[in-house]
Scaffold this motif. Structure first.
Motif, PDB file in Angstrom:
ATOM      1  N   THR A 169      -5.975   4.302   1.672  1.00 58.30           N
ATOM      2  CA  THR A 169      -4.546   4.087   1.923  1.00 58.30           C
ATOM      3  C   THR A 169      -3.712   4.442   0.697  1.00 58.30           C
ATOM      4  N   ALA A 170      -4.168   4.022  -0.468  1.00 60.39           N
ATOM      5  CA  ALA A 170      -3.434   4.307  -1.705  1.00 60.39           C
ATOM      6  C   ALA A 170      -3.354   5.796  -1.973  1.00 60.39           C
TER       7      ALA A 170
ATOM      8  N   GLN B 156      -3.329   8.180   0.159  1.00 66.39           N
ATOM      9  CA  GLN B 156      -2.403   8.817   1.097  1.00 66.39           C
ATOM     10  C   GLN B 156      -0.949   8.600   0.676  1.00 66.39           C
ATOM     11  N   ILE B 157      -0.662   7.417   0.110  1.00 65.86           N
ATOM     12  CA  ILE B 157       0.711   7.116  -0.302  1.00 65.86           C
ATOM     13  C   ILE B 157       1.052   7.781  -1.628  1.00 65.86           C
TER      14      ILE B 157
ATOM     15  N   ARG C  25       3.005  -0.562  -1.253  1.00 60.14           N
ATOM     16  CA  ARG C  25       4.350  -0.108  -1.625  1.00 60.14           C
ATOM     17  C   ARG C  25       5.113  -1.217  -2.353  1.00 60.14           C
TER      18      ARG C  25
ATOM     19  N   ARG D 268      -5.087  -3.520   1.726  1.00 58.72           N
ATOM     20  CA  ARG D 268      -5.409  -2.404   2.607  1.00 58.72           C
ATOM     21  C   ARG D 268      -4.192  -1.924   3.386  1.00 58.72           C
ATOM     22  N   ARG D 269      -3.152  -2.721   3.403  1.00 63.06           N
ATOM     23  CA  ARG D 269      -1.952  -2.399   4.178  1.00 63.06           C
ATOM     24  C   ARG D 269      -0.970  -1.580   3.338  1.00 63.06           C
ATOM     25  N   GLU D 270      -0.408  -0.571   3.957  1.00 65.05           N
ATOM     26  CA  GLU D 270       0.505   0.335   3.255  1.00 65.05           C
ATOM     27  C   GLU D 270       1.710  -0.397   2.683  1.00 65.05           C
ATOM     28  N   GLU D 271       2.293  -1.326   3.463  1.00 58.76           N
ATOM     29  CA  GLU D 271       3.490  -2.016   2.988  1.00 58.76           C
ATOM     30  C   GLU D 271       3.204  -2.877   1.763  1.00 58.76           C
TER      31      GLU D 271
ATOM     32  N   GLU E 199       3.686   3.842  -5.759  1.00 64.51           N
ATOM     33  CA  GLU E 199       4.257   5.167  -6.009  1.00 64.51           C
ATOM     34  C   GLU E 199       4.672   5.374  -7.461  1.00 64.51           C
TER      35      GLU E 199
ATOM     36  N   THR F 164      -8.832   0.395   0.926  1.00 65.62           N
ATOM     37  CA  THR F 164      -7.636   0.331   0.063  1.00 65.62           C
ATOM     38  C   THR F 164      -7.444   1.650  -0.679  1.00 65.62           C
TER      39      THR F 164
END
Length: 250
Positions: free
Chosen positions: A204-205, A207-208, A178, A172-175, A183, A201
């Motif tokens: 968040t995914a 959005q990235i 990544r 669930r965390r952006e880092e 990406e 999750t």
């Protein structure tokens, strides 16, 4: 060594275990240099040399008298004992790690991290339970690149043992996403046995990496509209899929 290698190495249990003895050894070195500079009235370079060759202290004070020589020699004795003790501590840590298989384990983890960094057009699977493992096995059997994100320590270690490209963290965390290469990924499959976590999750995914295909697992049909609004391209309810397959075989 690249910056990513340094970051990965500092997050390793082996290095965390060695931090204290290494810090202790470094502290003794610093204290020794500073003490010699103050007591002996010498520069930092010469004081550092005294650490490696304490006999140089005798030559420095040759022909001189006074309390500074006695105090310096006594201090040198204490520093030498400190260097020996902390050096043995560092050596014991390294040897126990080597014989315990930790060094090989750390190298394998670093190789895994490098392979994940190089992954392109791969499928990210969040969760390595029965559902996630089944998907990973099928994709790997078809020759497709797979990166797994697993939070649980036992499941993470199990995936490593099976030579799966896996990283430990909260999907669930952006880092974390990544680090898994979201990406550059083709598809993200949220396979955790928690509908809310899977939906979070997916949000968040999306959005990235807005172009990544999102396959979201939910435990009940009531979550499907929410998963769709979160950006899911496909919503999977394992119990429904299993029931349909059983019905087809009857």
């Amino acid at each position: 060594m690249t910056r990513s290698d340094v970051v990965a190495l500092t997050n390793r249990p082996l290095l965390r275990r060695a931090v204290v003895p290494l810090a202790a050894f470094g502290g003794v070195v610093v204290a020794g240099v500073v003490g010699f500079v103050v007591l002996g009235g010498v520069g930092a370079v010469e004081a550092t040399f005294w650490l490696a060759d304490p006999t140089s202290i005798e030559l420095h004070f040759a022909g001189e008298e006074g309390g500074s020589e006695t105090a310096t020699k006594a201090y040198a004795l204490g520093v030498t004992v400190g260097l020996v003790v902390t050096g043995l501590w560092v050596g014991e840590t390294v040897l126990s790690a080597a014989f315990g298989g930790q060094v090989q384990e750390e190298l394998r983890r670093m190789q895994t991290d490098r392979a994940i960094d190089d992954a392109r057009d791969h499928v990210i699977i969040c969760g390595y339970g029965t559902f996630g493992r089944t998907i990973a096995d099928r994709l790997d059997g078809n020759g497709e690149g797979v990166v797994v994100i697993e939070r649980d320590e036992a499941e993470f270690e199990g995936a490593l043992a099976e030579d799966v490209l896996v990283l430990q963290g909260d999907a669930r965390r952006e880092e974390t996403l990544r680090e898994a290469g979201i990406e550059h990924a083709r598809t993200l499959v949220t396979a955790i046995d928690d509908s809310n976590a899977n939906i979070q999750t997916a949000i968040t995914a999306g959005q990235i990496a807005p172009t990544v295909r999102l396959v979201v697992r939910v435990g009940d049909a009531m979550y499907e509209p929410l998963a769709r609004r979160a950006g899911a391209d496909e919503v999977v309810i394992p119990e429904v899929v299993s029931g349909e397959r059983v019905t087809e075989s009857l």
